[in-house]
Design a protein around this motif. Structure first.
Motif, PDB file in Angstrom:
ATOM      1  N   TYR A  62      11.865  10.308  -3.571  1.00 60.03           N
ATOM      2  CA  TYR A  62      10.678   9.652  -2.894  1.00 60.03           C
ATOM      3  C   TYR A  62       9.563  10.836  -3.026  1.00 60.03           C
ATOM      4  O   TYR A  62       9.764  12.546  -3.082  1.00 60.03           O
ATOM      5  N   TRP A  64       6.503  13.114  -0.162  1.00 58.63           N
ATOM      6  CA  TRP A  64       6.006  12.098   0.115  1.00 58.63           C
ATOM      7  C   TRP A  64       4.306  12.280  -0.107  1.00 58.63           C
ATOM      8  O   TRP A  64       3.560  12.163   0.925  1.00 58.63           O
ATOM      9  N   THR A  67       2.567   9.891  -0.438  1.00 61.91           N
ATOM     10  CA  THR A  67       1.445   9.104   0.938  1.00 61.91           C
ATOM     11  C   THR A  67       0.971   9.427   1.479  1.00 61.91           C
ATOM     12  O   THR A  67       0.086   9.598   2.201  1.00 61.91           O
ATOM     13  N   ARG A  70      -2.398   9.044  -0.252  1.00 65.62           N
ATOM     14  CA  ARG A  70      -3.371   7.935   0.348  1.00 65.62           C
ATOM     15  C   ARG A  70      -3.282   7.986   1.801  1.00 65.62           C
ATOM     16  O   ARG A  70      -4.513   7.399   2.448  1.00 65.62           O
ATOM     17  N   THR A 112       1.616   4.163   8.605  1.00 67.66           N
ATOM     18  CA  THR A 112       1.958   4.180   7.214  1.00 67.66           C
ATOM     19  C   THR A 112       2.325   2.552   6.856  1.00 67.66           C
ATOM     20  O   THR A 112       2.517   1.750   6.296  1.00 67.66           O
ATOM     21  N   ASP A 283      10.459   3.038  -0.401  1.00 65.85           N
ATOM     22  CA  ASP A 283       9.206   4.299  -0.155  1.00 65.85           C
ATOM     23  C   ASP A 283       9.100   3.396   0.872  1.00 65.85           C
ATOM     24  O   ASP A 283       8.019   5.205   2.141  1.00 65.85           O
ATOM     25  N   ARG A 284       8.234   2.667   0.985  1.00 69.84           N
ATOM     26  CA  ARG A 284       7.383   2.297   2.328  1.00 69.84           C
ATOM     27  C   ARG A 284       8.252   2.498   4.017  1.00 69.84           C
ATOM     28  O   ARG A 284       7.644   3.184   4.764  1.00 69.84           O
ATOM     29  N   ASP A 287       8.128   6.714   4.366  1.00 70.18           N
ATOM     30  CA  ASP A 287       6.625   6.864   4.985  1.00 70.18           C
ATOM     31  C   ASP A 287       7.037   6.901   6.158  1.00 70.18           C
ATOM     32  O   ASP A 287       7.462   8.074   6.821  1.00 70.18           O
TER      33      ASP A 287
END
Length: 377
Positions: A62, A64, A67, A70, A112, A283-284, A287
């Motif tokens: 993963y 971070w 994210t 993003r 998120t 991944d979500r 998050d």
């Protein structure tokens, strides 16, 4: 809020120190694992093999920082409201005349969970359907301040968000929420009706009416499912509503503890055939877990249960309302909701989907938000 000069939003950027990422990876590497469950499936909780796999991915796969980048694309601020600094993203549409829309998340999520809504709502195919988005972190969640005293329940959060929208200069706006965001959005319909174009609720709740009402087979099935949920899935809520502080020591100290406590809910409450990745990308899920971990909000986010779980008025709401329900989520009888939401314009019972529509099918949710608010602009 103060009667003096209006508070000024402070620009905010999420930048987790590299030392925190290193500490997370080291803690994950040193996890003390329990023995495996003694049954097949999830009836005793999140299975050991799946938890280890997800923890290893969090440590080694993963990203971070992806994210974080993003999130950095969204203009973010913190604003002092009722003694707390509330964090929010404020994404204006490039189209003139966009309707402001307040979107609130729930537990165990963060903003998120809402990121996939930004593009379809701010840049729709038809500019007439555009929204300016305000995505706040609930008090005690993510990058908002943690309340240091009692009283921060659903009603107070709703009033705080009404103040936020006023501070941003919005005299008329819409609101959407699910989970605790649904309760807050419903309370907002009572707290700020003069400024609301309408509210859109996933997971609407209402108290049983005093008079006898006829319930459909679907209503009765929904009530039976709610009862089953309380018996088989409601333990987390009872703990958070009674002993959030005790729970928080383990979750704040152990990343795998935080991971399992939250990821189990994404698995149990979303609509899939046993493979969560088919409904929500891992991944979500990570998050939201990462935000909870880095901000150390296991206790402060759980306290909304202590404040509100058995203490909600569910007062009548007279603004235009839409309710959507999903088979993997709680479903109240429509006849009950009609008595609370007296101007119910839309009721959609989905045949698929779960508790996290902004993650499971954001395009469909965006379409429904555009359709509901189109005649209310």
């Amino acid at each position: 809020m103060s009667t003096g000069a209006a508070p000024t939003p402070t620009p905010f950027r999420i930048e987790i120190p590299e030392t925190d990422l290193t500490d997370l990876r080291e803690r994950l590497s040193r996890t003390r694992w329990p023995e495996a469950e003694t049954v097949e499936g999830w009836s005793q909780g999140m299975p050991l093999a799946y938890t280890r796999e997800l923890a290893e991915y969090w440590r080694d796969g993963y990203e971070w920082r992806a994210t974080e980048r993003r999130l950095a694309e969204l203009p973010q601020y913190r604003l002092a409201i009722d003694g707390l600094a509330v964090h929010y993203a404020h994404v204006r549409s490039p189209h003139p005349g966009a309707l402001p829309l307040l979107v609130t998340h729930g537990w165990p999520g963060s903003i998120t969970d809402l990121l996939d809504l930004v593009e379809p709502l701010t840049r729709p195919e038809d500019p007439a359907d555009a929204f300016d988005l305000v995505l706040p972190s609930l008090p005690g969640y993510g990058f908002s301040d943690k309340p240091s005293g009692t009283g921060w329940g659903v009603d107070r959060m709703a009033k705080a968000f009404a103040q936020l929208m006023a501070a941003l200069g919005y005299e008329r706006y819409g609101a959407h929420g699910t989970d605790w965001g649904s309760f807050i959005t419903g309370a907002l319909g009572t707290a700020d009706p003069d400024h609301l174009a309408g509210i859109h609720l996933a997971m609407p709740f209402a108290a049983p009416p005093k008079e006898q009402v006829e319930l459909s087979e679907r209503d009765l099935a929904g009530l039976a499912k709610l009862k089953e949920f309380q018996q088989n899935e409601g333990g987390y809520a009872t703990i958070q509503a009674t002993r959030p502080q005790t729970l928080g020591y383990g979750l704040t100290d152990s990343p795998v503890g935080q991971l399992a406590w939250a990821a189990e809910k994404y698995w149990a409450w979303s609509d899939h055939d046993g493979d969560l990745d088919k409904a929500i990308a891992r991944d979500r899920v990570l998050d939201a877990v990462s935000v909870n971990w880095f901000t150390r909000t296991a206790v402060s986010s759980a306290r909304i249960y202590w404040e509100s779980y058995n203490n909600m008025a569910l007062a009548p709401v007279h603004v235009p309302t839409a309710c959507v329900t999903y088979p993997k989520d709680g479903r109240m009888p429509r006849a009950w909701c009609e008595r609370r939401f007296t101007d119910l314009r839309s009721w959609i019972d989905h045949e698929a989907g779960g508790h996290f529509p902004a993650l499971e099918d954001p395009r469909l949710l965006a379409e429904e938000l555009r359709a509901f608010f189109r005649p209310l602009r």
